[in-house]
Design an enzyme around this catalytic site. Structure first.
Site, PDB file in Angstrom:
ATOM      1  NE  ARG A  34      -3.499   2.412   2.405  1.00 36.08           N
ATOM      2  CZ  ARG A  34      -4.228   2.832   3.688  1.00 36.08           C
ATOM      3  NH1 ARG A  34      -4.157   2.104   4.741  1.00 36.08           N
ATOM      4  NH2 ARG A  34      -4.994   3.858   3.397  1.00 36.08           N
ATOM      5  CG  HIS A  35      -1.115   4.766  -0.949  1.00 43.63           C
ATOM      6  ND1 HIS A  35      -1.395   5.504   0.052  1.00 43.63           N
ATOM      7  CD2 HIS A  35      -2.330   4.487  -1.502  1.00 43.63           C
ATOM      8  CE1 HIS A  35      -2.419   5.415   0.559  1.00 43.63           C
ATOM      9  NE2 HIS A  35      -3.132   4.963  -0.423  1.00 43.63           N
ATOM     10  NE  ARG A  60      -4.541   7.112  -2.463  1.00 44.28           N
ATOM     11  CZ  ARG A  60      -5.524   7.460  -3.187  1.00 44.28           C
ATOM     12  NH1 ARG A  60      -5.295   8.510  -4.091  1.00 44.28           N
ATOM     13  NH2 ARG A  60      -6.666   6.558  -3.430  1.00 44.28           N
ATOM     14  CD  GLU A  71      -8.715   1.765  -2.476  1.00 41.34           C
ATOM     15  OE1 GLU A  71      -8.961   0.890  -3.220  1.00 41.34           O
ATOM     16  OE2 GLU A  71      -8.068   1.966  -1.228  1.00 41.34           O
ATOM     17  CG  HIS A 101      -4.836   2.686  -3.872  1.00 46.32           C
ATOM     18  ND1 HIS A 101      -4.314   4.078  -3.687  1.00 46.32           N
ATOM     19  CD2 HIS A 101      -4.658   2.436  -5.446  1.00 46.32           C
ATOM     20  CE1 HIS A 101      -3.873   4.629  -4.748  1.00 46.32           C
ATOM     21  NE2 HIS A 101      -4.069   3.750  -5.973  1.00 46.32           N
TER      22      HIS A 101
END
Length: 213
Positions: free
Chosen positions: A9-10, A59, A83, A150
């Site tokens: 995940r970012h 992101r 996402e 995400h």
């Protein structure tokens, strides 16, 4: 052939810190988020990676670039790794969503897998597009692959590979400083979660499907 897939995940964003719904809207990484991305990049690079795929949302792409820099590999961007679309809730504070859409919020919290908020996706939608991406990924030559995306889409893709129930999938936690490593073994996929770049410390916070025990 053993295949290893890292689900990353970012790092933390400004809207994460504000408790604001992002969906597919853009929000920049915080200083902490950039540090988290670098820490995860160092850990994944040390474990070994041969290919990087990422969501094109800013992101995630910035977090992916930290891994690109550390590993020396380029990233391939795919819209299917974006996402979920949060629809009318995009950009709203969580507290405001509860106030402005109380009935819809309650319905979503009761059935996040199947219920679609106003003009939004649900988890079943995410699993469908995540599965399509993973099907294409299975045809690649790389054995160790990193996917930078995400929280929600990561849960959906892991649920697809492990054949998790909706309830188990929704209980997966995907903090900004953790990543999952899934590896093929004779009995199927084996899953581990790494927190803060450390050694694996848990499987899904206690949610351990029988075939992974």
């Amino acid at each position: 052939m053993t295949r290893t897939v890292y689900f990353i995940r970012h790092g933390q964003t400004e809207w994460n810190a504000e408790r604001r719904m992002q969906g597919q809207w853009e929000s920049d990484l915080t200083e902490l988020g950039r540090a988290q991305a670098k820490q995860t990049a160092a850990a994944v690079a040390a474990l070994g990676v041969e290919a990087i795929y990422a969501s094109p949302l800013r992101r995630a792409s910035e977090s992916a670039q930290a891994l690109c820099k550390t590993s020396g590999l380029p990233a391939t961007y795919d819209d299917r790794l974006k996402e979920w679309s949060a629809g009318d809730w995009s950009g709203c504070l969580y507290a405001d969503i509860v106030t402005r859409w109380p009935d819809e919020w309650a319905a979503w919290r009761k059935d996040m897998w199947g219920y679609r908020p106003p003009n939004a996706e649900n988890f079943a939608d995410l699993k469908e597009r995540g599965a399509a991406f993973l099907e294409d990924l299975s045809k690649t030559q790389a054995d160790r692959i990193a996917i930078v995306s995400h929280g929600f889409i990561t849960r959906a893709m892991i649920a697809h590979l492990l054949d998790l129930s909706p309830d188990d999938a929704l209980h997966l936690e995907t903090p900004n400083d953790a990543f999952f490593r899934l590896r093929t073994e004779p009995a199927g996929w084996r899953a581990e979660r790494y927190e803060a770049g450390s050694r694996p410390v848990s499987l899904f916070n206690g949610v351990t499907p029988p075939d992974l025990a």
